[in-house]
Design a protein around this motif. Structure first.
Motif, mmCIF file in Angstrom:
data_model
loop_
_atom_site.group_PDB
_atom_site.id
_atom_site.type_symbol
_atom_site.label_atom_id
_atom_site.label_comp_id
_atom_site.label_asym_id
_atom_site.label_seq_id
_atom_site.Cartn_x
_atom_site.Cartn_y
_atom_site.Cartn_z
ATOM 1 N N LEU A 49 0.856 -1.180 0.000
ATOM 2 C CA LEU A 49 0.000 0.000 0.000
ATOM 3 C C LEU A 49 0.892 1.230 0.000
ATOM 4 O O LEU A 49 1.668 1.443 0.936
ATOM 5 N N GLN A 50 0.784 2.033 -1.030
ATOM 6 C CA GLN A 50 1.567 3.257 -1.131
ATOM 7 C C GLN A 50 0.620 4.440 -1.045
ATOM 8 O O GLN A 50 -0.299 4.570 -1.852
ATOM 9 N N GLY A 51 0.836 5.284 -0.039
ATOM 10 C CA GLY A 51 -0.043 6.425 0.187
ATOM 11 C C GLY A 51 0.643 7.735 -0.130
ATOM 12 O O GLY A 51 1.830 7.923 0.141
ATOM 13 N N GLU A 52 -0.114 8.654 -0.701
ATOM 14 C CA GLU A 52 0.363 9.997 -1.010
ATOM 15 C C GLU A 52 -0.560 11.001 -0.325
ATOM 16 O O GLU A 52 -1.759 11.027 -0.587
ATOM 17 N N LEU A 53 0.024 11.805 0.560
ATOM 18 C CA LEU A 53 -0.764 12.773 1.316
ATOM 19 C C LEU A 53 -1.050 13.996 0.460
ATOM 20 O O LEU A 53 -0.164 14.526 -0.214
ATOM 21 N N GLY A 54 -2.301 14.396 0.451
ATOM 22 C CA GLY A 54 -2.689 15.578 -0.314
ATOM 23 C C GLY A 54 -2.105 16.841 0.282
ATOM 24 O O GLY A 54 -2.179 17.072 1.491
ATOM 25 N N ARG A 55 -1.511 17.664 -0.564
ATOM 26 C CA ARG A 55 -0.892 18.915 -0.122
ATOM 27 C C ARG A 55 -1.806 20.078 -0.500
ATOM 28 O O ARG A 55 -2.158 20.245 -1.672
ATOM 29 N N PHE A 56 -2.157 20.870 0.506
ATOM 30 C CA PHE A 56 -3.132 21.942 0.304
ATOM 31 C C PHE A 56 -2.508 23.161 -0.355
ATOM 32 O O PHE A 56 -3.209 23.939 -0.989
ATOM 33 N N GLY A 57 -1.194 23.377 -0.201
ATOM 34 C CA GLY A 57 -0.561 24.527 -0.847
ATOM 35 C C GLY A 57 -1.082 25.833 -0.282
ATOM 36 O O GLY A 57 -1.079 26.064 0.919
ATOM 37 N N ARG A 58 -1.535 26.692 -1.169
ATOM 38 C CA ARG A 58 -2.037 27.999 -0.724
ATOM 39 C C ARG A 58 -3.431 27.923 -0.132
ATOM 40 O O ARG A 58 -3.872 28.868 0.513
ATOM 41 N N THR A 59 -4.131 26.832 -0.343
ATOM 42 C CA THR A 59 -5.480 26.676 0.205
ATOM 43 C C THR A 59 -5.388 26.399 1.705
ATOM 44 O O THR A 59 -4.504 25.683 2.164
ATOM 45 N N ALA A 60 -6.320 26.960 2.455
ATOM 46 C CA ALA A 60 -6.325 26.769 3.898
ATOM 47 C C ALA A 60 -6.584 25.298 4.241
ATOM 48 O O ALA A 60 -7.317 24.596 3.544
ATOM 49 N N LEU A 61 -5.961 24.851 5.326
ATOM 50 C CA LEU A 61 -6.142 23.469 5.782
ATOM 51 C C LEU A 61 -7.582 23.280 6.249
ATOM 52 O O LEU A 61 -8.161 24.150 6.908
ATOM 53 N N THR A 62 -8.167 22.141 5.920
ATOM 54 C CA THR A 62 -9.571 21.915 6.240
ATOM 55 C C THR A 62 -9.804 20.448 6.533
ATOM 56 O O THR A 62 -9.071 19.577 6.032
ATOM 57 N N ASP A 63 -10.798 20.168 7.367
ATOM 58 C CA ASP A 63 -11.260 18.798 7.557
ATOM 59 C C ASP A 63 -12.099 18.399 6.342
ATOM 60 O O ASP A 63 -12.931 19.174 5.867
ATOM 61 N N ILE A 64 -11.887 17.206 5.876
ATOM 62 C CA ILE A 64 -12.586 16.738 4.674
ATOM 63 C C ILE A 64 -13.538 15.623 5.088
ATOM 64 O O ILE A 64 -13.108 14.554 5.521
ATOM 65 N N GLU A 65 -14.839 15.919 5.003
ATOM 66 C CA GLU A 65 -15.863 14.951 5.359
ATOM 67 C C GLU A 65 -16.266 14.088 4.161
ATOM 68 O O GLU A 65 -16.440 12.887 4.279
ATOM 69 N N GLY A 66 -16.453 14.708 3.016
ATOM 70 C CA GLY A 66 -16.938 13.978 1.854
ATOM 71 C C GLY A 66 -16.043 14.170 0.656
ATOM 72 O O GLY A 66 -15.382 15.204 0.508
ATOM 73 N N TYR A 67 -16.020 13.174 -0.213
ATOM 74 C CA TYR A 67 -15.257 13.235 -1.447
ATOM 75 C C TYR A 67 -15.803 12.167 -2.390
ATOM 76 O O TYR A 67 -16.609 11.317 -2.003
ATOM 77 N N VAL A 68 -15.338 12.201 -3.618
ATOM 78 C CA VAL A 68 -15.718 11.198 -4.600
ATOM 79 C C VAL A 68 -14.561 11.034 -5.573
ATOM 80 O O VAL A 68 -13.882 12.006 -5.922
ATOM 81 N N GLU A 69 -14.289 9.772 -5.974
ATOM 82 C CA GLU A 69 -13.238 9.487 -6.947
ATOM 83 C C GLU A 69 -13.819 9.582 -8.350
ATOM 84 O O GLU A 69 -14.868 8.991 -8.632
#
Length: 1848
Positions: free
Chosen positions: A261-281
């Protein structure tokens, strides 16, 4: 479940057995985890199952009855396991994430505490699955096929249980995935894999092959909470996890070691850090997620590609986006704002930002707002095919059915089920029915029929409910009264009744569902803070309410609840309990959150409270402040344990001694000694928790005795307490300790939060902190809880946050009801199953009947305002109002009495004034006492000062307000509208109302000036080789390089020539110096000529080079000539100087505003000057009029002309006088304002009309006051003028009367003489002339002023036209500015990109130019070095002359020798050492080559001067060789550096081409952008007023109706273009003439060039012929000119003559030495001859001895012959060995000699192989002794042979 519980009802599970079972399960789960890990390690790289592992059959199922958690009972107790049966769940944990799943079209599943509820939508029936761990359920997920349901649990090492649906049989159990709890699980698309993620502390992500119960892969997901894990529906090898402040993208990679299992952490960059409740692939691998602020984030490759918002910067949702769904190409989002929106999937998938903001605006395609106060959390789709029905979870306590078809027939959202949201604050049961009432902070009140398992009533209020109590039957006969406390301190008394039993008109109610209704009986507000407890007294006569405001209020119960009073308590009230019937007195137990307990007696029901407050002063409050004793309990237990251990050891010692005595032996010392005690640890310290432990619950045991349950540190016990007799201490300083305690098993971290008894008080129900419910059977009358030992426990609510709030038994003890902080409500049956079925024959609970006459009563008034007064506050306000009214009444009476006294005093004054003067009393006599007046004046002045101090703030406020108004409306006004009116006409002229330029204008002006100072923008296009640049000089500025270049000929030809000048003397030296100077001059002349040629060739232009002036002319022509295109053309290219941006447009606006301002100011100044001239004219006319009156007085009336009327300045000509005011004006304004307001108050009734009329009245009042001021001013001026004129007229009239009377008298006395008459006529004529002159001057002045006004008026009209045009231009510029602002971001981005490319190109060009300069310099240095090398060779050949050693010296000169490079002066030792090592190695190989050459040649050693060779010539040759080697080394280094520079130039050139292409692309993008911007600017409408003569666009000789196809351009530009045509024709002819002359000149130059080449060829051939005649060969004339004579030959001749004499003397000395040596040789020869003879004799003797020895050896026995042969072979082998060693030694000596001369690397010679020993090849059978003997003999022979050889 019921059947299984009946089967298990006969057996009792003991506590110890449960613990052992838990331990066994823990061990088994650990083993399973180990085995699973082992299986994981043995997994195949391709992901296939290991065939060696046993597979689980598909039809294998577990037994649910053995898995699910069961109640826990104390060991050796008779408590049945089936004490309580789950009847129904009335709650819904709506705050849990993803707590809603669909199993089929009619069944929903959700988690409720420790139970999984399966809810049928149609029948509303429920089925239950209990958790198997007993620690709760973490999350659930359905299989894609809906055949399986995954239930992930909580607890120690929880499991994931896969149930088959609809059989609900456990199909698979997955163990070891996490440590404490699961937070999310998900199946992949085909359902073969299951992903799970754990909660704290491990956050483990695990992939399961769930059918085989195997772990496929695992990894730690993150270090913070992970909310969700999902598989990608389109990419089976991709997963995504999200949670607190992160999102992570996972990939199942197949490596050479297996799957990982290889994981890549999402980098927010200039966007403010936020909790992510929902998403879709998304299908292409991107991920779309939500954010806390409501926008969508599109992730690509671990980075945010774009942030999506709505148009205008609005967020996609208001608040967090909770859920995404991509279903059949439709993208749906839901948020906490209660909206469901669908988005265009293609637009989102291809989204990208066009500027640096990172945002993209997109509007939803469809939208559905579910409702108000709706917060959607998750959403699941119905499993029916082609069904647009979705089921949504509402965190505000509802389950919605949504139709998301977004069509014309879309159904409205339907709320299927409604529940409480959040903590259940209050719950109670009816006293005579199976009804339960609950309330919560969601502002709802609900009533449930737990017999019929349904909710019968739900009503909502404006504030949340905090507590609830069902009135006992003694208060309300039908138990239909509820007392509910709310957050705002209000207590509402609500009657519950069955509306079907009302026969009158239905009443209005706050809510109804048909089965029951609520009616407000009374609303009370006893508190200003949330009501936390309500309790009825045991006799039902008093109701007590407690609140967080630290008060307890008492009410007298009746038809109307009357307030009795309240008491204050030490802290916020937690709960209230009245003493039971068994107690003598009725007392109230008050429990506070701070740990205080209070007790008060029931107050007397005296509702006639006439005081100012409801505080009960005489009610005694007994207090108890809990003090921790837990540490002392632990210490006492430890002391008891140690004493028990000590007693046990003493007992063991006595037994040992007794055993020894029985055995009849003496006890040993060990038996007599006590067993060694371990070193005792210190006793646990006494500890007092800070802050104190919270008080959770309590209840009475005996009068003034009570039990307490504490939380925090003091948990684990029930403390028995009593109120102390000493109650004098302050509540804060009291410390009371319990006098007894009972330990509660397993409750140190799970304290009791609430307790309840059944009706017989034989069953104690306890609600625990962990959500469990405990039941303790008690003995009758056991108030001391002695029988509180065995218990029954069951996990009901969530074990982490579902703390049990309330637990109650029904009125008939058949049901137990619980509520928790997880919003769940459960009902349990308390009877056995048989009795329960009989009790449940009644299908529903009985709702109380309404009271008689209820339908005729009016509904009570509710308290809806949260800021309403409480009872105590209202009472205090009534008292204050009464006191204030009494004070006002007394004040009015005194004022009335004072008015009467003032009236009587006024009557007395009037009577006094009516008396005669002599009888009147003086005012001072009317004063009774002067001190009264003085005191009154003093008090008045003091009040005035106080009033001024009081009004100081108001005065300052109004002053500041006036100042602000003046600054805003007056100070910013540079010029008010001033109108100047003509005298003789109606013409008038007005100034422009002009405001001062704002600060923003100054800022923009400074910015524009700064941009203008920066100069025009740099050109975007620049050729790589700019012809306008001056040619780069090839001269180098480096003095070292100049020296290197000129070193070949500037110095002397050789070093030896300089050093050997001193060897010659006299004329020879002078001759050589002159020759050297001549050679130096020739060399300098040659170098100068070469430099001039180099400069000439450098200045020669290339074939493609063009003249700079021509280039500039062509560029100017390209920009200003050619095919001009309209701005509206699609291929129009905006010129550089016409390209517009925001700064330029803003500068144009600023310039335009400045010009408008200047012109208006100039016109205003002229109008003001005209107004001032009018004032001056009126003043002069006033004086002239006065003079005219004086003159007319001296004229008879008949000759007087009427004077012209004197005009005055109008108010509009002096507007500045409007703002002039005095105190009289302000007083007048105040009086008028009061009068107007009184009039309006009498005339108007409506408040709105009054406000509007008041504002209108004030504005009208200001206008009226202004008019009055103007009228008063005019009247005052008129009166003053009238008074002055009347006064003058009266005086003049009196004088005239006196004078006329005198004149008449004189005339009467005598007549006038003729002279006097003549003089009088002259005076009359002069006065008439003066009169006419003055009148004419006044008339002329008036007409002249009117003329000036008319002229200025015409100019202003023209200026008005210009200003209108300027305003239109300003509007156009502003529109263009707004449009340019829209393009500013993109333009800045493109321009920045272009500037970066241009900067990069400039840097590359600079580097390339610098590199070329360095390369040219290196080439010049190399040419110079080559010239030096040639000069050095020429010098060497010239020094040789005719010498027989020429070949030898040439070999010496050309030889490569070992040289050590000189270290540079920089001190870099490492580089010096490295270079020296390299040079050493090179020189070694060179020397080897030289040695080889010398050996092959066989000549003499070239390192030594051979005999008969001139040593000075040899040294000179060596020096020239050193110089040659220096030059060669420098030349090699320069070549190396030149090659490096050439490579660098090539790389830079390639890079420059790439940058040039990118620059061209950037220029193209910018050009396209400028075209787009120009097109947008062209779309703006520009107003151009034209006159008819300016329109030349005619159709058939007439102007067409529409001019849309016409072109508007400047007339001057058209004239200029027409003139330009003629200029171009003239320039064309001139250019043709120039071309003809240039062609002729070109032909002439070609002929001259051909002739010059022929002449050069002729001269070269002639030169060669002359060289052959003179030298016999072709020579280098430059080298010949630089020769300075054969100085070495002259020096060698001089040295040869000097040395010849020296050598003659030395030869004679050597001859004498030879004679002496010959004599010594003769003597030595004689001695050597004698020694040789002696040695010969010795050799003969040795020969004889050898012969004898050989003869003896031949006589030895035959037995030694064979051995001797072997020995001889050994001896031969040893001899060969010695010879080989000698050869090796020789070789070693040769190597040593070689290595002593050089430091080369010489390989060792090969080893000579030794021959194998003979005794190993032969096979014989000699004994060991024989072999030793032979070896000894061989050794002796070898030793003898060695001695002989050494002797020889």
């Amino acid at each position: 479940m019921d059947a299984s519980e009946e089967q298990q009802s006969e057996s009792t599970i003991q506590e110890d057995q449960n613990k052992e079972g838990e331990k066994d399960s823990l061990d088994s789960s650990t083993n399973a985890q180990d085995s699973t890990q082992g299986q994981t390690q043995e997994s195949q790289p391709d992901g296939k199952e290991n065939p060696e592992l046993a597979t689980i059959p598909e039809d294998m199922y577990y037994d649910y009855d053995q898995l699910h958690s069961r109640p826990v009972t104390t060991a050796d107790s008779d408590i049945p396991e089936n004490l309580l049966h789950l009847s129904h769940s009335f709650g819904y944990d709506c705050g849990r994430r993803a707590n809603l799943q669909v199993l089929d079209e009619n069944t929903l599943a959700f988690v409720a505490g420790n139970v999984l509820v399966l809810l049928d939508i149609r029948t509303k029936e429920q089925r239950y699955l209990r958790s198997c761990s007993g620690g709760g359920i973490g999350t659930i997920m359905t299989h894609p096929s809906k055949r399986y349901l995954a239930v992930a649990e909580k607890g120690q090492l929880p499991s994931i249980i896969i149930y088959e649906y609809p059989s609900l049989r456990p199909h698979r159990i997955l163990r070891g995935g996490t440590e404490q709890a699961y937070s999310s699980v998900d199946f992949n698309q085909d359902g073969t894999l299951l992903a799970s993620v754990g909660n704290a502390p491990d956050y483990m992500l695990t992939l399961w092959n769930w059918r085989q119960e195997q772990v496929v892969l695992r990894n730690k997901a993150f270090s913070q909470d992970v909310y969700r894990v999902t598989f990608s529906t389109d990419n089976p090898d991709q997963l995504t996890t999200s949670g607190s402040g992160h999102i992570k993208f996972w990939k199942i990679a197949n490596t050479f070691t297996g799957l990982k299992l290889q994981g890549e952490l999402g980098r927010f960059g200039r966007t403010a850090l936020t909790d992510i409740e929902g998403y879709v692939e998304l299908p292409d691998g991107k991920v779309l997620s939500g954010s806390e602020w409501g926008n969508m984030l599109l992730w690509d490759g671990g980075l945010i590609k774009v942030e999506i918002c709505r148009r205008g910067g609005r967020t996609c949702h208001t608040g967090t986006i909770q859920h995404f769904s991509l279903d059949e190409g439709e993208l749906l989002t839901i948020g906490i704002d209660g909206a469901v929106r669908s988005w265009d999937f293609e637009s989102i998938d291809q989204a990208d930002c066009t500027d640096d903001s990172g945002l993209m605006e997109l509007e939803p395609m469809n939208e559905m707002v579910v409702g108000r106060n709706v917060s959607l959390v998750s959403m699941v789709k119905s499993p029916c095919l082609d069904c647009p029905i979705w089921f949504a979870q509402d965190s505000n306590g509802a389950i919605w059915k949504l139709d998301l078809s977004f069509s014309n027939i879309t159904q409205d959202p339907e709320c299927l089920f409604s529940f409480h949201s959040g903590v259940i604050q209050g719950m109670d049961v009816s006293g005579n029915s199976h009804l339960m009432a609950t309330t919560a902070m969601d502002r709802s009140l609900r009533i449930f029929d737990f017999l019929a398992k349904q909710q019968i009533l739900c009503t909502r209020y404006k504030q949340g409910g905090t507590t609830l109590t069902w009135a006992p039957r003694i208060v309300h006969r039908s138990s239909g009264l509820l007392a509910v406390g709310f957050w705002d301190g209000v207590v509402r008394l609500l009657e519950v009744f069955n509306p079907q039993r009302l026969f009158a008109v239905s009443l209005s109610s706050t809510g109804s569902q048909g089965a029951a209704e609520l009616r407000l009986k009374q609303a009370l507000k006893p508190h200003n803070a949330p009501v936390t407890a309500i309790a009825y007294e045991r006799n039902g006569e008093i109701m007590a309410t407690g609140s967080a405001d630290c008060t307890v209020f008492f009410f007298a119960v009746g038809e109307v609840y009357a307030p009795i009073g309240f008491v204050n308590v030490p802290g916020p009230v937690h709960s209230l309990e009245w003493s039971p019937q068994s107690h003598v007195k009725s007392t109230l137990l008050i429990l506070c959150d701070t740990g205080h307990v209070a007790e008060v007696d029931a107050p007397e029901q005296d509702t006639e409270n006439i005081g100012s407050t409801y505080l009960l002063q005489g009610l005694k409050v007994r207090l108890f402040c809990f003090s921790s004793i837990k540490s002392r309990i632990k210490r006492d237990a430890e002391i008891a344990r140690r004493e028990e251990v000590k007693q046990r050891r003493l007992k063991e010692r006595e037994e040992r001694l007794k055993r020894a005595q029985e055995e009849g032996r003496q006890p040993t010392e060990e038996e007599q000694r006590l067993q060694e005690e371990e070193e005792e640890e210190e006793l646990p310290p006494l500890h007092t928790p800070s802050p104190p432990s919270p008080l959770l619950c309590g209840f009475y045991s005996q009068p003034r005795h009570f039990w307490l349950s504490m939380g925090g540190y003091d948990a684990g016990y029930l403390y028995h307490c009593v109120f102390s007799e000493e109650q004098s201490a302050e509540p804060e300083s009291r410390r009371d300790e319990p006098f007894a305690f009972i330990p509660v098993h397993d409750s140190d971290h799970d304290p009791i939060r609430t307790v309840s008894f059944n009706s017989s008080r034989q069953l104690l129900l306890c609600g625990m902190h962990s959500g469990r419910i405990r039941a303790y059977p008690l003995q009758p009358g056991d108030t001391q809880l002695q029988s509180m030992q065995a218990y029954w426990a069951l996990s009901v609510h969530d074990n982490q946050y579902g703390h049990l709030q309330h637990v109650h038994c029904s009125y008939d003890d058949q049901f137990v009801l619980t509520t928790g902080q997880d919003a769940n409500i459960f009902s349990f049956t308390l009877l056995p199953q048989e009795q329960l079925q009989q009790a449940l024959q009644q299908r529903q609970a009985k709702v109380p009947s309404p009271r008689i006459g209820l339908e005729k009563e009016k509904a009570a008034q509710d308290i809806d305002d949260p800021t309403a007064y409480s009872i105590e506050t209202a009472k205090q306000k009534v008292v204050l109002d009464r006191l204030r009214g009494e004070a006002e009444q007394r004040k009015a009476q005194r004022l009335q009495r004072l008015a009467q006294l003032q009236s009587s005093f006024q009557n007395i004054l009037q009577q006094n004034n009516s008396l005669p003067p002599h009888a009147r009393l003086h005012r001072a006599e009317l004063e009774l006492d002067a001190r009264f007046r003085e005191e009154t004046e003093r008090v008045t002045s003091q009040r005035v000062r106080e009033a001024r101090r009081e009004l100081a703030w108001e005065e300052e406020r109004h002053r500041i307000a006036l100042k602000k108004l003046q600054e805003r409306f007056w100070d910013s006004l540079m010029s008010e509208t001033v109108t100047v009116v003509a005298f003789r006409s109606d013409h008038r002229i007005s100034t422009y109302r002009l405001l001062a330029l704002s600060d923003r204008y100054n800022v923009l002006k400074q910015r524009a000036r700064a941009s203008s100072l920066r100069g025009p923008p740099q050109e975007r296009r620049r050729s790589i080789v700019d012809p306008t640049k001056p040619p780069v000089s090839n001269d180098t500025d480096d003095p070292e390089e100049r020296g290197a270049v000129g070193g070949g000929g500037g110095g002397p030809p050789s070093q030896s020539a300089r050093t050997s000048v001193g060897k010659l003397a006299g004329r020879q030296a002078e001759k050589l110096l002159k020759v050297a100077e001549k050679a130096e001059k020739a060399r300098a002349k040659i170098l100068k000529r070469k430099k001039e040629w180099a400069e000439l060739y450098a200045s020669k232009p290339s074939e493609n080079c063009e003249d700079a002036a021509d280039v500039l002319a062509i560029r100017a022509a390209t920009e200003n000539m050619g095919d001009f295109k309209l701005k509206t053309a699609k291929d129009f290219t905006v010129p550089e100087h016409l390209r517009m941006n925001v700064d330029r447009k803003r500068a144009q606006l600023v310039t335009l505003e400045e010009k408008i301002y200047e012109q208006k100011m100039e016109m205003n100044s002229r109008v003001i000057a005209l107004r001032d001239s009018k004032g001056a004219l009126l003043a002069s006319m006033r004086s002239q009029l006065q003079h005219l009156r004086e003159i007319q007085e001296r004229l008879p009336p008949a000759l007087r002309c009427p004077p012209p009327p004197l005009p005055a300045l109008l108010p509009e000509e002096t507007p500045e006088k409007k703002l002039r005011y005095t105190r009289a004006t302000l007083r007048r304004y105040g009086a008028l304002l009061r009068a107007r307001r009184e009039q309006q108050g009498r005339s108007l009734v409506a408040e709105g009309e009054e406000g509007e009329e008041g504002q209108r009245g004030e504005s009208d009042l200001l206008a009226e006051l202004e008019m009055e001021g103007q009228d008063e001013g005019e009247e005052e001026e008129g009166e003053e003028r009238k008074e002055r004129s009347e006064g003058g007229r009266e005086e003049e009239g009196e004088e005239r009367e006196e004078r006329s009377e005198g004149e008449r008298q004189e005339e009467e006395e005598q007549d006038m003489t003729p002279m006097e008459e003549e003089m009088e006529r002259v005076e009359e004529i002069r006065n008439l002339h003066l009169q006419d002159t003055l009148l004419q001057e006044m008339e002329d002045a008036l007409w002249r002023f009117d003329a000036e006004l008319c002229v200025l008026r015409h100019e202003k009209l023209a200026l008005d036209l210009q200003m209108k045009m300027a305003d239109l231009r300003h509007v156009t510029l502003f529109q263009e500015l707004l449009l340019l602002k829209e393009f500013e971001k993109r333009e800045n981005t493109l321009q920045g990109r272009l500037n970066a490319r241009m900067q990069e190109q400039d840097e590359l060009e600079e580097k390339l130019e610098e590199c070329k300069k360095q390369l040219d310099a290196k080439r010049r240095v190399m040419v110079g070095l080559q010239e030096r090398e040639k000069a050095n060779a020429a010098t060497f050949h010239a020094s040789l002359g005719d010498n027989k050693f020429a070949e030898f010296l040439t070999r010496v000169f050309r030889k490569k020798i070992k040289r050590v490079k000189k270290k540079e002066k920089t001190g870099e030792h490492e580089e010096g050492e490295a270079s020296s090592e390299d040079s050493d190695e090179e020189s070694d190989w060179d020397e080897d080559e030289g040695d080889e050459g010398s050996e092959n040649g066989g000549g003499p050693d070239d390192s030594v001067c051979p005999p008969n060779c001139d040593p000075e010539l040899f040294r000179n040759t060596v020096q020239l060789r050193e110089l040659r080697l220096d030059v060669e080394e420098q030349l090699a280094e320069e070549k190396k550096m030149a090659d490096g520079l050439k490579k660098e130039c090539d790389a830079l050139a390639k890079k420059a081409k790439i940058v040039q292409s990118t620059l061209q692309a950037a220029e193209g993008e910018l050009e396209l952008f400028n075209r787009e911007k120009q097109q947008k600017l062209n779309e703006l409408d520009v107003v151009v007023p034209l006159r008819l003569h300016q329109i030349e666009f005619l159709v058939n000789g007439a102007v067409p109706r529409r001019l849309s196809s016409a072109l508007v351009l400047n007339a001057r530009a058209l004239v200029r273009l027409q003139g330009r045509i003629r200029q171009l024709q003239q320039e064309k002819g001139h250019q043709r003439e120039l071309y003809r002359h240039a062609r002729q000149q070109h032909v002439t130059l070609l002929h001259e060039h051909h002739d010059m080449e022929a002449k050069i060829h002729e001269l070269e051939s002639r030169c060669e012929v002359l060289m052959l005649k003179k030298f016999g060969k072709l020579v280098d004339l430059e080298a010949l000119q630089t020769l300075s004579g054969n100085r070495n030959l002259e020096e060698m001749r001089q040295e040869s003559r000097v040395r010849e004499a020296t050598y003659t003397q030395e030869l004679k000395a050597w001859e004498a030495k030879v004679c002496r040596a010959r004599q010594a040789l003769t003597e030595a020869t004689r001695e050597h001859t004698e020694r040789l003879q002696r040695m010969n004799s010795l050799l003969c003797e040795r020969k004889e001895l050898e012969d004898k020895l050989n003869s003896r050896q031949k006589k030895m026995g035959a037995q030694f012959q064979s051995g001797r042969r072997a020995d001889m072979q050994d001896l031969a082998r040893l001899q060969e060995l010695v010879e080989a060693q000698s050869r090796e030694a020789a070789l070693m000596q040769q190597e040593i000699s070689v290595l002593s001369r050089k430091s080369g690397h010489v390989l060792p010679p090969p080893q000579t192989p030794l021959p194998p020993p003979a005794h190993l090849q032969a096979t014989h059978s000699l004994t060991h002794t024989t072999r030793l003997r032979r070896a000894h003999h061989a050794t002796r022979q070898l030793h003898t042979h060695t001695q002989l050889s050494s002797g020889k």
